[in-house]
Design a protein around this motif. Structure first.
Motif: not given
Ligand code: FES
Length: 107
Positions: A7-12, A72-76, A104-105
């Motif tokens: 599931v992409l950040p834009d919902g696709q 995982l503590e350093a994710t954007a 999302p990022t």
């Protein structure tokens, strides 16, 4: 071949056939899913392959290694309880139909 749904950040939603043993980051990149970057090539060193794994698949995954847990503590995008590095998720028949929300990022 088992199937993974990104599931992409834009919902696709992108449905991808993934061979057993292939990591989800590699499958996404090969499929042109650019929301997963995979900068380090899958060696658990960059955290740009961050995804959120939905249940019931999350509980079928082995627990993250200490290295994955640290990264995982350093994710954007903010870490959630179901955050994982997609380069550390190996496809198997038990994961058929897995739904993964792409963070999302990544930077
Ligand atoms: S691709 Fe770099 S940590 Fe997954």
């Amino acid at each position: 071949m088992p199937n993974a749904i990104f599931v992409l950040p834009d919902g696709q939603r992108e449905s991808v056939e993934v061979a057993n043993g292939t990591h989800l980051m590699r499958a996404a990149v090969n499929h042109g899913i650019h929301a997963i970057v995979g900068d380090c090539g899958g060696s658990a060193a960059c955290a740009t392959c961050h995804v959120y794994v939905q249940e019931p698949w999350l509980q079928r995954l082995p627990a993250p290694s200490a290295t994955e847990d640290q990264l995982l503590e350093a994710t954007a995008s903010p870490r959630q309880p179901n955050s994982r590095l997609s380069c550390q998720i190996q496809m198997s028949d038990a994961l058929d139909g897995i739904i993964i929300d792409v963070a999302p990022t990544q930077w």
